[in-house]
Design an enzyme around this catalytic site. Structure first.
Site, PDB file in Angstrom:
ATOM      1  CE  LYS A  93      -3.859   1.920   2.785  1.00  0.00           C
ATOM      2  NZ  LYS A  93      -4.680   1.695   3.993  1.00  0.00           N
ATOM      3  CB  SER A 138      -8.035   3.605   3.104  1.00  0.00           C
ATOM      4  OG  SER A 138      -7.187   3.017   4.066  1.00  0.00           O
ATOM      5  CB  SER A 177      -8.207   0.837   6.056  1.00  0.00           C
ATOM      6  OG  SER A 177      -8.962   2.015   6.194  1.00  0.00           O
TER       7      SER A 177
END
Lengths: 100, 475, 483
Positions: free
Chosen positions: B75, B150, B174
């Protein structure tokens, strides 16, 4: 707390956070923040006087490291990422006034 | 692509070359990522160099590690030295950190090959990856829909079979919520189990890095590699953690599992509730006892979270001021430059949360907002502790619904509601993970959530494995 | 702590009827090898931005880990200031400024490492301390253009070498009422810092920075009126000047029916005045909250006992000990303690030396320190002075030699040819000279002191200066009484 935030308060908070909002944004954000704060107001019904604030999820204390020098970053590598530099320093437009 | 566990074994034995595996990964990405947009940036050179090194070690009779040659996506809110790290924000566009996050070092020391950085909601603030400054990621199961957020990019990268493993971060759900929406496994470790050094902070007391995987075994393998004390992170748990891989198949016989009442009713879609009930039945069939348990404080989790997380974020994001790195918009004086830079560089959701957080901490409001929310946290943690006196694990849905359409939820509050099941464990600090369990009425993946007491990941993974086995039998 | 009574100054700095109220905030840089939260070197004067890492540069993703030595130094300083050491929490003070890498400063707010304490001044007065907490230093800004003055600058350059250096901020209660007391407080604090080794406390290098909070009020009132914080004070002399200037400025305003604006002011040493900085009315709301990245510090009773056991002798305690041993007031011990001669004098007294004589020699004849002189030799020498074995002049010479090269006073005196002059020898000599000058003696006996010099001079001549003038005078007085 009623869960309301006024347009003036939003403007003040924006300036504390170094954000500039135009009138439309000010209106929109005020509305949206009010909604969120209304949800927050749900907490008002709770009697939390005997409940201490949670300091940490996993309680630790006295976490320290020895006073031993560790290799620093290469200045060139760091300054290469900076928007503006001069003489090995970070350069910014003038800072008015002394720091608080 | 094979599982990470199988890949690593075959690379260690020399049956496959790491280079071939990473090239296959890049091929898969090339073929479909234009559509999915899981990745923001590929780290081809670094990956190929790492893969070569792994192959050389094998050729020399050495052991490159438990993740030998396994392609991993990261990420884009974790620092990778010399590679772009943007947090999907314009304000960090072009920034290349001069250091690696601790987890990167651990992955590479285990032989893993980092192939690229994945898309996220800007600064990890969101539940759909629609808040990315560089365009949304699409759900591989249905590209008109969101992958969740997210960590949408990392979830999608695994779901689309670009990589067998990826890392995300979880502050209010997330990792788990996008895992559920994308039909993959997603794990939020105990707070402090995985080092946050190099994770660009959103809410420091809630953030944790964790793995996405296509199966529970891979997730356990990855967790065991990245977890453990880090002297660079003062909140990192100092005691040794119990590995999760060795006991994975021990099953759930005799376990007492509590199904959280408050998360099985209003606000959760019927099909999700149905799948969760089926998961409860599956666990019962596997030898556990499942009962309803009430944890009333969970209903206050959302309110507490949306005061604490933005408050910490408002402080953590102050450093993005155009002075030392990232984008800058000039001004007459440094304050004007800060304002211009931040106003241009941050998206609306980030601005919203910064202002909310600044307000919650401000003079006159601290006790009513931030202070109060921290007490609610204790309340939630206490109620979980009580529940764990009677239960070994807890169960709930992961997400109130399956993946929704891109653009469908524009109201911030509606998006915040996506986190109602996941937030409580971030507040309490306990580990939790999402395991795919069937599909919804729309044929889209459903995930169920297993929650465990602090540091009981090994127990949590056992139940996850049992559920995974049971899910195979579903039509 | 109780308020310190107004000291009497030779001339009034502010008009009669007005009183200054002064509180001092002193920032001390700790002399650790590394910074407070990272392993970068804590050095002064290195090339800009060469001691930086992700943590002290505040790079995204970085985290702080406290320096054990810094915590130890902070507690040591606290105990040296008689503070209570407390469990503490690091807090974030949020504001924007380019020398702040994270745009928040990690400090301590509601729970500091050190609570209430005090400093004892050389004159014996106590100045109350409110707290002494730990915080990280900021980077250094240089303003380009405009002659280096902030207001006309065209750009600002920032060096983060200093960012993250450990500081202890010592906050006094507002209980000082004149510049001299403020100076004495800072000087004493500096002595304590040097004695404990916690900081090199150099104002001119910035390792000790003093900000003065100044207000005024009518004499007899206990109100606290609007105060201003004066910064950029780089020496003790500037401290005195700045305080006096600011107090006068306030009195002028109040007298003209105006009120001073609550603001930070910048001391201009060359101009001899303070100029306005930021207005405190527009001050940032710092939004303090406990830093989630840093677990609390919880020193145990054992930890604090270890700190206490390791404390060196501090100036106040040394002054007290000397005052007791020598039977003098504390104010009379300052010079001796400053010179580091207290242990010598105390040991000398214990070995039999006369206290007054010992103090006198320490003050007048040991200005360069003790050197090779030992307490035993010191005591022995003073005994020789007291019993007249050596004259005052001879004592001084022998003392200088003992300081320079050590040895025993008896041996040194002999090697210099200073013999112990027998008192009976002197008496015989006096008798002979009296016999030679009967008229002068008669005048002396009647009370004419002017002829004393005649006899002393004769004796000195006869003994080649070895006679002790004091002893001669005593003998003459005694003889005169006898008739």
């Amino acid at each position: 707390m009623s869960g309301e935030i006024t347009r003036d308060e939003v403007a003040h908070v924006a300036s504390l956070a170094r954000l500039r909002l135009d009138d439309n944004e000010l209106d929109t954000f005020t509305e949206q923040l009010c909604v969120v704060l209304e949800t927050a107001a749900e907490l008002n019904s709770l009697d939390l006087s005997d409940v201490p604030p949670m300091a940490q999820p996993y309680p630790l204390s006295n976490v320290m490291r020895p006073d031993v020098i560790v290799l620093s970053l290469d200045r060139d590598e760091v300054l290469a990422q900076a928007p503006d530099t001069e003489d090995g320093r970070f350069r910014v437009p003038p800072a008015l006034g002394e720091a608080p | 692509m094979s599982s990470a566990y199988e890949l690593a074994a075959s690379i260690r034995s020399g049956d496959q070359s790491a280079l071939a595996v990473v090239d296959a990964s890049f091929d898969a990405i090339k073929e479909r990522d234009d559509e999915i947009h899981a990745f923001l940036h590929l780290t081809k050179q670094r990956a190929q160099a790492q893969a070569k090194a792994v192959d050389e070690t094998v050729a020399n009779g050495g052991d490159p590690g438990p993740l030998a040659g396994v392609p991993v996506a990261i990420k884009d809110n974790m620092c990778t030295r010399g590679e772009p790290t943007t947090c999907s924000s314009k304000i960090l566009d072009g920034w290349r950190p001069p250091y690696d996050a601790t987890v990167i070092g651990r992955l590479e020391a285990a032989g893993a090959v980092i192939v690229g950085k994945t898309n996220l909601d800007e600064f990890a603030m969101g539940s759909s990856t629609e808040n990315s400054a560089f365009g949304p990621t699409r759900n591989p199961h249905d590209t008109t829909r969101v992958p969740g957020g997210s960590s949408g990019g990392s979830a999608a990268a695994v779901a689309a079979d670009f990589v067998p493993l990826s890392l995300g971060s979880d502050t209010g759900g997330s990792i788990r919520q996008p895992a559920a929406l994308c039909g993959v496994v997603g794990v939020k470790p105990s707070y402090g189990a995985v080092s946050r050094y190099g994770l660009i902070a959103f809410a420091s007391s809630l953030d944790q890095i964790g793995p996405f995987a296509q199966n529970v075994t891979d997730a356990a393998l990855c967790f065991d590699v990245i977890s453990g004390h880090d002297p660079m992170d003062a909140t990192s748990i100092p005691t040794a953690l119990t590995p999760t891989l060795p006991t994975l198949n021990e099953g759930v016989a005799g376990m007492r599992i509590g199904l959280i009442d408050e998360l099985m009713g209003e606000g959760i879609d019927d099909d999700v509730i149905a799948r969760t009930n089926q998961a409860a039945e599956a666990l019962t069939a596997a030898g556990a006892t499942v009962e309803r348990v009430s944890i009333p404080a969970t209903i206050y989790g959302l309110a507490a979270y949306y005061l604490i997380a933005p408050a910490e974020a408002s402080s953590n994001l102050a450093r993005f001021d155009g002075v030392r790195y990232g984008q800058r918009v000039e001004g007459q004086n440094v304050a004007a430059m800060n304002v211009a830079t931040r106003s241009a560089g941050f998206g609306d959701e980030v601005k919203r949360r910064i202002m909310l957080g600044t307000y919650a901490l401000s003079s006159g409001y601290y006790d009513a907002y931030y202070g109060k929310a921290q007490r609610v946290r204790t309340l939630i943690a206490n109620e979980f502790a009580t529940a764990y006196q009677s239960f070994d694990l807890l169960l709930s849905p992961t997400s109130p619904s399956t993946a929704f359409e891109i653009g469908a939820k524009s109201d911030p509050m509606a998006l915040y509601m996506c986190d109602v099941c996941t937030i409580p464990s971030n507040l309490a600090g306990h580990p939790a993970m999402s395991v795919p369990f069937g599909v919804g009425d729309d044929g889209l993946p459903v995930g169920v959530q297993i929650l465990a007491p602090m540091l009981e990941e090994a127990r949590m993974f056992k139940a996850a494995k049992a559920l995974e086995e049971a899910a195979k039998g579903m039509s | 702590m109780s308020e310190v009574s107004e000291s009497k100054t030779a001339e009034s700095v502010i008009p009669d009827g007005w009183e200054m109220v002064i509180g001092l905030e002193v920032h001390v840089e700790l002399g650790t090898a590394t910074k407070l939260f990272c392993g970068c070197a804590n050095n002064f004067g290195d090339e800009p931005n060469t001691n930086i890492c992700p943590t002290c540069l505040g790079l995204p993703g970085s985290l702080p880990v406290p320096n054990a030595q810094a915590i130890d130094f902070a507690m040591t300083l606290g105990r040296a200031l008689n503070c209570t050491v407390l469990p503490s929490i690091f807090a974030r003070k949020n504001y924007f400024y380019p020398d702040m890498p994270k745009d928040f400063q990690t400090t301590q707010y509601e729970e500091p490492t050190n609570g209430e304490g005090f400093i004892q001044l050389p004159d014996g007065r106590s100045i109350g301390i409110e707290r002494a907490h730990i915080e990280e230093d900021t980077g250094k800004s240089t303003h380009l253009g405009g002659g280096g003055r902030i207001h006309d600058a065209t750009a600002t350059l920032v060096d983060y070498n200093r960012a993250g250096v450990p500081l202890v901020e010592v906050v006094s209660h507002p209980v000082m009422h004149d510049a001299e007391t403020a100076r004495a407080y800072v000087a004493e604090l500096r002595d304590i810092l040097l004695a404990t080794g916690v900081s090199d406390a150099r104002m001119e290098e910035g390792s000790m920075r003093v900000d003065a909070n100044v207000s005024v009020r009518p004499v007899g009132s206990d109100e606290l009126r609007t105060r201003c914080e004066v910064k950029n004070i780089n020496s003790l002399r500037s401290l005195g000047r700045a305080i006096n200037y600011e107090a006068r400025r306030h009195v002028d305003l109040w007298t003209n029916g105006e009120e001073p604006r609550q603001q930070t002011r910048h001391w201009d040493e060359d101009g001899g005045r303070s100029t306005p900085g930021r207005s405190k009315e527009d001050a940032d709301d710092y939004r303090y909250f406990a830093c989630p990245d840093l677990p609390p510090l919880t020193p145990t009773a054992e930890d604090i006992a270890a700190i206490d056991a390791a404390l060196p002798s501090l100036p106040a305690a040394r002054r007290s000990a000397l005052a007791v041993a020598a039977g003098v007031e504390i104010i009379d011990t300052t010079l001796t303690v400053e010179r580091g001669l207290d242990l010598l004098v105390i040991a000398g007294i214990a070995a039999g030396a006369d206290a007054t004589a010992a103090m006198k020699h320490a003050d007048q004849n040991l200005s360069d320190g003790q050197g090779q002189l030992t307490p035993a030799s010191f005591a022995a020498l003073l005994v020789m002075e007291a019993d007249g074995s050596l004259s005052s002049t001879q004592v001084k010479t022998v003392l200088a030699e003992l300081v320079a090269n050590g040895g025993e006073p008896g041996d040194v005196a002999a090697s210099m040819g200073f013999e112990a002059m027998d008192t009976s020898e002197l008496e015989s000599l006096l008798d002979r000279i009296i016999g030679d000058s009967p008229d002068e003696w008669a005048r002396f006996v009647e009370g004419d002191r002017k002829v004393q010099g005649h006899f002393v001079g004769q004796i000195m001549k006869a003994t080649q200066g070895k006679a002790d003038g004091k002893v001669v005078n005593q003998l003459m007085t005694q003889r005169a009484l006898e008739g």
